[in-house]
Scaffold this active site. Structure first.
Site, mmCIF file in Angstrom:
data_model
loop_
_atom_site.group_PDB
_atom_site.id
_atom_site.type_symbol
_atom_site.label_atom_id
_atom_site.label_comp_id
_atom_site.label_asym_id
_atom_site.label_seq_id
_atom_site.Cartn_x
_atom_site.Cartn_y
_atom_site.Cartn_z
ATOM 1 C CG HIS A 186 -1.933 -1.094 1.194
ATOM 2 N ND1 HIS A 186 -3.284 -0.855 1.085
ATOM 3 C CD2 HIS A 186 -1.811 -2.438 1.239
ATOM 4 C CE1 HIS A 186 -3.947 -2.008 1.064
ATOM 5 N NE2 HIS A 186 -3.058 -2.979 1.167
ATOM 6 C CG ASP A 229 -4.938 2.193 1.283
ATOM 7 O OD1 ASP A 229 -5.918 1.493 0.960
ATOM 8 O OD2 ASP A 229 -3.766 1.784 1.249
ATOM 9 C CB SER A 273 4.165 -9.294 -7.018
ATOM 10 O OG SER A 273 4.829 -8.972 -5.816
HETATM 11 N N1 UDP Z 1 9.104 -6.767 -2.803
HETATM 12 C C1 UDP Z 1 10.450 -6.478 -2.834
HETATM 13 N N2 UDP Z 1 11.318 -7.452 -2.457
HETATM 14 C C2 UDP Z 1 10.933 -8.681 -2.065
HETATM 15 C C3 UDP Z 1 9.552 -8.978 -2.052
HETATM 16 C C4 UDP Z 1 8.656 -7.994 -2.434
HETATM 17 O O1 UDP Z 1 10.850 -5.375 -3.198
HETATM 18 O O2 UDP Z 1 11.798 -9.500 -1.727
HETATM 19 C C5 UDP Z 1 8.149 -5.706 -3.198
HETATM 20 C C6 UDP Z 1 7.525 -5.986 -4.544
HETATM 21 O O3 UDP Z 1 8.339 -5.456 -5.562
HETATM 22 C C7 UDP Z 1 6.168 -5.318 -4.435
HETATM 23 C C8 UDP Z 1 5.860 -5.341 -2.945
HETATM 24 O O4 UDP Z 1 7.080 -5.674 -2.282
HETATM 25 O O5 UDP Z 1 6.236 -3.984 -4.892
HETATM 26 C C9 UDP Z 1 4.844 -6.384 -2.553
HETATM 27 O O6 UDP Z 1 3.585 -5.938 -2.906
HETATM 28 P P1 UDP Z 1 2.477 -6.924 -3.443
HETATM 29 O O7 UDP Z 1 1.272 -6.111 -3.715
HETATM 30 O O8 UDP Z 1 2.985 -7.716 -4.564
HETATM 31 O O9 UDP Z 1 2.270 -7.950 -2.275
HETATM 32 P P2 UDP Z 1 1.972 -7.791 -0.707
HETATM 33 O O10 UDP Z 1 3.293 -7.722 -0.053
HETATM 34 O O11 UDP Z 1 1.148 -6.553 -0.515
HETATM 35 O O12 UDP Z 1 1.235 -9.041 -0.396
#
Ligand code: UDP
Length: 462
Positions: free
Chosen positions: A23, A123, A369
């Site tokens: 977010h 948000d 992602s």
């Molecule tokens: N991310 C990252 N490194 C990691 C894992 C995730 O930078 O090792 C970042 C990814 O690029 C994305 C965010 O964390 O921008 C995760 O957001 P997403 O909406 O995919 O999943 P959530 O964590 O909210 O379930």
């Protein structure tokens, strides 16, 4: 142009993200975009998972004085409870902080540097803040950090509940959901068990706040992948709906500006040593968890596939495990994959996905992602865990055709087969071709919708 910019800087936009990686990232990307277009930006934020102001010298940051209960801050907390508790805890402090910013304007008049508050971008999951801003008379735009398809399912929840589609019933799992095809009941946001009522109530309040309090909606998506869903939302809501994505491409905000954890950049050098499209990248995002048994099956499935991989094993990934340290790998696994695998606790994901060595992405299908993978033309192996991830996974596999499921049960033999399918099989090659076409569409996404958003905000009275 300079005059136009100066006029806009008098328009201040107050942003308020929920304090989770998925977010905070799109909200800060939007903040960078709005600022680059001449608007003054203040980010209100919780102390919990606070962004680092030093990484955004151009923006103003103001902490709200929230008192979050343990169920929000303790790692591994149930996400539905977290969201409900966050809404309750943030309502009054958010209102006070926004009211103070409005008063500031009264004291300083039309001070150009200060900029008078024109609107709030909140948000969309924080219905309490959406309502609070509207009650203060501030036009409020809800930011959807998920897809247009997910937003549609949330708007449809009261109807789905009345029609018996939610809470989800096992015997209906494979039924298509009328007006939300190709989603099946199993692809809807999982509402079942003892939390079903609380979750239904949460979704109803999110949808209700948009309908009753929001002046507009911003969605981090683009017409190239979700034109029909956007059109349906626009027909349903009599509000302006701006599709401003992919925000990470259009904002040009570097990934290191928005990450809440320090990435292990060493994996990029490791990828440099690998042939093109040879490595599977594995990450389930920032909050999803798997059981201990599934974690072991993932590991042995990766080992059995024979495919090189880069795996993000972060603290808290295994439910019920140690929260501060990454879970221990199965006995003998490190030896097995010594020359073939790399494990990190947090990756520079956008750079990883853009690396030529990456052949596919085993993902939980968080919306960020998913978008990041789409934008790099990387096919996906999907393992949705909760919330909107099932919706995104269905679009990846059945609408855009750029991914395949790992399997309903995570078992080493099934995992190894699925990995081979996406990495080396003919089907994988076809997915890669389609993914490449989507990448072209994503890179052609225009900023027309952002222009409209800027025009909309700049036309608001201050
Ligand atoms: N991310 C990252 N490194 C990691 C894992 C995730 O930078 O090792 C970042 C990814 O690029 C994305 C965010 O964390 O921008 C995760 O957001 P997403 O909406 O995919 O999943 P959530 O964590 O909210 O379930």
């Amino acid at each position: 142009m300079a005059g136009q910019e100066q006029r806009r800087r008098r328009h201040r936009v107050v942003l308020f993200p929920l304090p989770f990686q998925g977010h905070v990232t799109p909200m800060l990307q939007l903040a960078a975009l709005l600022h680059s277009r001449g608007l003054a930006v203040t980010v209100l934020h919780t102390a919990f998972n606070a962004p680092d102001p030093a990484r955004h010298p151009e923006l103003a940051f103001v902490p709200i004085r929230e008192a979050l209960p343990d169920e929000v801050t303790c790692p591994g907390a149930d996400i539905a409870r977290q969201l409900l508790a966050l809404n309750t805890a943030c309502e009054a402090p958010f209102r006070d902080a926004l009211a103070s910013l409005l008063l500031l304007r009264g004291r300083r008049g039309q001070d150009q540097d200060q900029g008078a508050v024109a609107c709030a971008v909140v948000d969309g999951q924080c219905y309490a803040a959406v309502d609070a801003a509207a009650q203060l008379g501030v036009p409020v735009v809800a930011l959807r950090t998920d897809s247009a398809a997910t937003f549609r399912t949330m708007l449809a929840f009261p109807r789905l509940r009345d029609a018996g589609y939610v809470p989800i019933k096992e015997e209906m799992l494979d039924e298509l959901v009328p007006d939300l095809e190709p989603l099946r009941v199993r692809d809807l946001i999982r509402v079942d068990g003892s939390d079903a009522d609380a979750l239904c109530g949460f979704i109803a309040r999110v949808a209700g706040a948009v309908r009753s309090s929001a002046s507009g909606v911003v969605v981090n998506t683009f017409e190239g992948i979700e034109a029909p869903e956007l059109a349906k939302i626009r027909r349903e809501l009599s509000l302006p709906v701006f599709a401003v994505g992919p925000l990470h491409l259009l904002s040009r905000a570097p990934a290191e500006q928005t990450t809440l954890r320090a990435p292990d950049g060493g994996c990029l050098a490791w990828l440099d040593t690998r042939p093109p499209r040879s490595v599977l990248y594995v990450s389930l995002g920032s909050v999803a968890t798997v059981g201990h048994a599934a974690f072991e099956e993932m590991a042995w499935g990766l080992a059995g596939s024979g495919v090189p991989f880069l795996w993000v094993v972060r603290p808290g990934l295994v439910a019920g495990g140690e929260e501060e340290a990454p879970p221990p790998l199965p006995d003998g696994f490190s030896e097995e994959i010594k020359n073939r695998g790399k494990i990190v606790t947090w990756a520079p994901q956008r750079e990883v996905l853009a690396h030529a060595a990456i052949g596919a992405f085993w993902t939980h299908c968080g919306w960020n992602s998913t978008l990041e993978s789409v934008c790099e033309g990387v096919p996906m192996l999907v393992q949705p865990c909760f919330a909107d991830q099932t919706v995104n996974a269905r679009y990846v596999t059945h609408v855009w055709g750029v991914g395949t499921e790992v399997g309903e049960v995570i078992e080493r033999g099934i995992v190894a087969e699925a990995v081979a399918k996406v990495m080396v099989g003919e089907e994988g090659a076809r997915m890669r071709e389609r993914a490449h076409r989507l990448k072209m569409e994503a890179s052609a996404a225009t900023s027309l919708s952002i222009d409209s958003l800027i025009h909309y905000i700049s036309s608001l009275p201050t």
